[in-house]
Design a protein around this motif. Sequence first.
Motif, mmCIF file in Angstrom:
data_model
loop_
_atom_site.group_PDB
_atom_site.id
_atom_site.type_symbol
_atom_site.label_atom_id
_atom_site.label_comp_id
_atom_site.label_asym_id
_atom_site.label_seq_id
_atom_site.Cartn_x
_atom_site.Cartn_y
_atom_site.Cartn_z
ATOM 1 N N ALA A 106 0.743 -1.174 0.021
ATOM 2 C CA ALA A 106 0.064 -0.172 0.021
ATOM 3 C C ALA A 106 0.854 1.413 -0.078
ATOM 4 C CB ALA A 106 -1.019 0.053 1.032
ATOM 5 N N HIS B 114 -2.097 -9.506 6.435
ATOM 6 C CA HIS B 114 -2.360 -8.145 5.713
ATOM 7 C C HIS B 114 -3.009 -7.910 4.406
ATOM 8 C CE1 HIS B 114 -0.288 -6.722 9.395
ATOM 9 N NE2 HIS B 114 0.748 -7.533 8.909
ATOM 10 N N LEU C 86 -5.945 -6.979 3.639
ATOM 11 C CA LEU C 86 -6.476 -5.619 3.770
ATOM 12 C C LEU C 86 -5.668 -4.542 4.254
ATOM 13 C CD1 LEU C 86 -10.212 -6.776 4.726
ATOM 14 C CD2 LEU C 86 -9.218 -6.627 2.474
ATOM 15 N N ALA D 85 -4.167 -1.796 2.978
ATOM 16 C CA ALA D 85 -4.596 -0.621 2.634
ATOM 17 C C ALA D 85 -5.658 -0.101 3.236
ATOM 18 C CB ALA D 85 -4.681 -0.386 1.036
ATOM 19 N N ARG D 86 -6.838 -0.859 3.462
ATOM 20 C CA ARG D 86 -7.900 -0.607 4.377
ATOM 21 C C ARG D 86 -7.441 -0.357 5.819
ATOM 22 N NH1 ARG D 86 -11.645 -4.835 6.756
ATOM 23 N NH2 ARG D 86 -9.822 -4.952 8.033
ATOM 24 N N ASP D 87 -6.693 -1.004 6.298
ATOM 25 C CA ASP D 87 -6.236 -1.057 7.721
ATOM 26 C C ASP D 87 -5.539 0.339 8.117
ATOM 27 O OD1 ASP D 87 -7.471 -3.564 8.190
ATOM 28 O OD2 ASP D 87 -5.700 -4.422 8.043
ATOM 29 N N LYS E 59 -5.556 2.926 5.992
ATOM 30 C CA LYS E 59 -6.532 4.125 5.938
ATOM 31 C C LYS E 59 -7.241 4.424 7.303
ATOM 32 C CE LYS E 59 -7.629 3.711 1.016
ATOM 33 N NZ LYS E 59 -8.894 3.227 0.309
ATOM 34 N N GLN E 60 -7.728 3.199 7.976
ATOM 35 C CA GLN E 60 -8.468 3.513 9.299
ATOM 36 C C GLN E 60 -7.389 4.140 10.421
ATOM 37 O OE1 GLN E 60 -9.932 -0.661 10.159
ATOM 38 N NE2 GLN E 60 -11.691 -0.045 8.789
ATOM 39 N N GLU F 279 -4.213 1.165 -2.279
ATOM 40 C CA GLU F 279 -3.907 -0.159 -2.698
ATOM 41 C C GLU F 279 -3.014 -0.491 -3.846
ATOM 42 O OE1 GLU F 279 -3.558 -3.974 -2.561
ATOM 43 O OE2 GLU F 279 -4.725 -3.310 -0.913
#
Length: 187
Positions: free
Chosen positions: A34, A89, A91, A93-95, A97-98, A108
Amino acid sequence: MHKLKPITPLGSDTPRVDTIGNLTVSEVTDRALASVAARKDQEPALREALAEAYKMELPEVGGSSQASTLSAFWTGPDQWMVSGPYDQHELLARDLKQVAVATASVVEQTDGWCRFDIAGAALGDLFERLSNAPVRDMKPGCVIRGTLEHLGVFLWRLDEDRMAVLGPRSSAASLHHALITAARSIA
């Protein structure tokens, strides 16, 4: 119903490994990627958020860092690529971002890049045939953005006898061909 099946950047079911002389060129497919770019005036806040969530220190120019299973390397001013084992990992990129919230833009990158790890005592000989990057002078952890043959790549010194090359996935076959051809020329 479609029966889709993932393939490696070189188009196979399994990552390719070539050993030529004392060099091994391995296609790496088990890493999530990411990109993280700090928003205007948000770099300190981003650094703090990642340090708190992952104990991750974002590296300075030309460097990389490691925090548990994640690693990061500098890609440009206020920009980094973060990598981790895909099975842990998926996800990523999602993690990120959070965690970053409004301090950074996270994108991503997993399927946009290919990675080849090259290991062996003749790393310097190999890369001086492919790039003008000062690979012999690079210490472990150093990263250079440059060219290899005619392709834009990141050269990441992982260890004294190990280098990662990250390039565009669409050019994986060309990159692999260049690495193998140069390895054969010194074998």
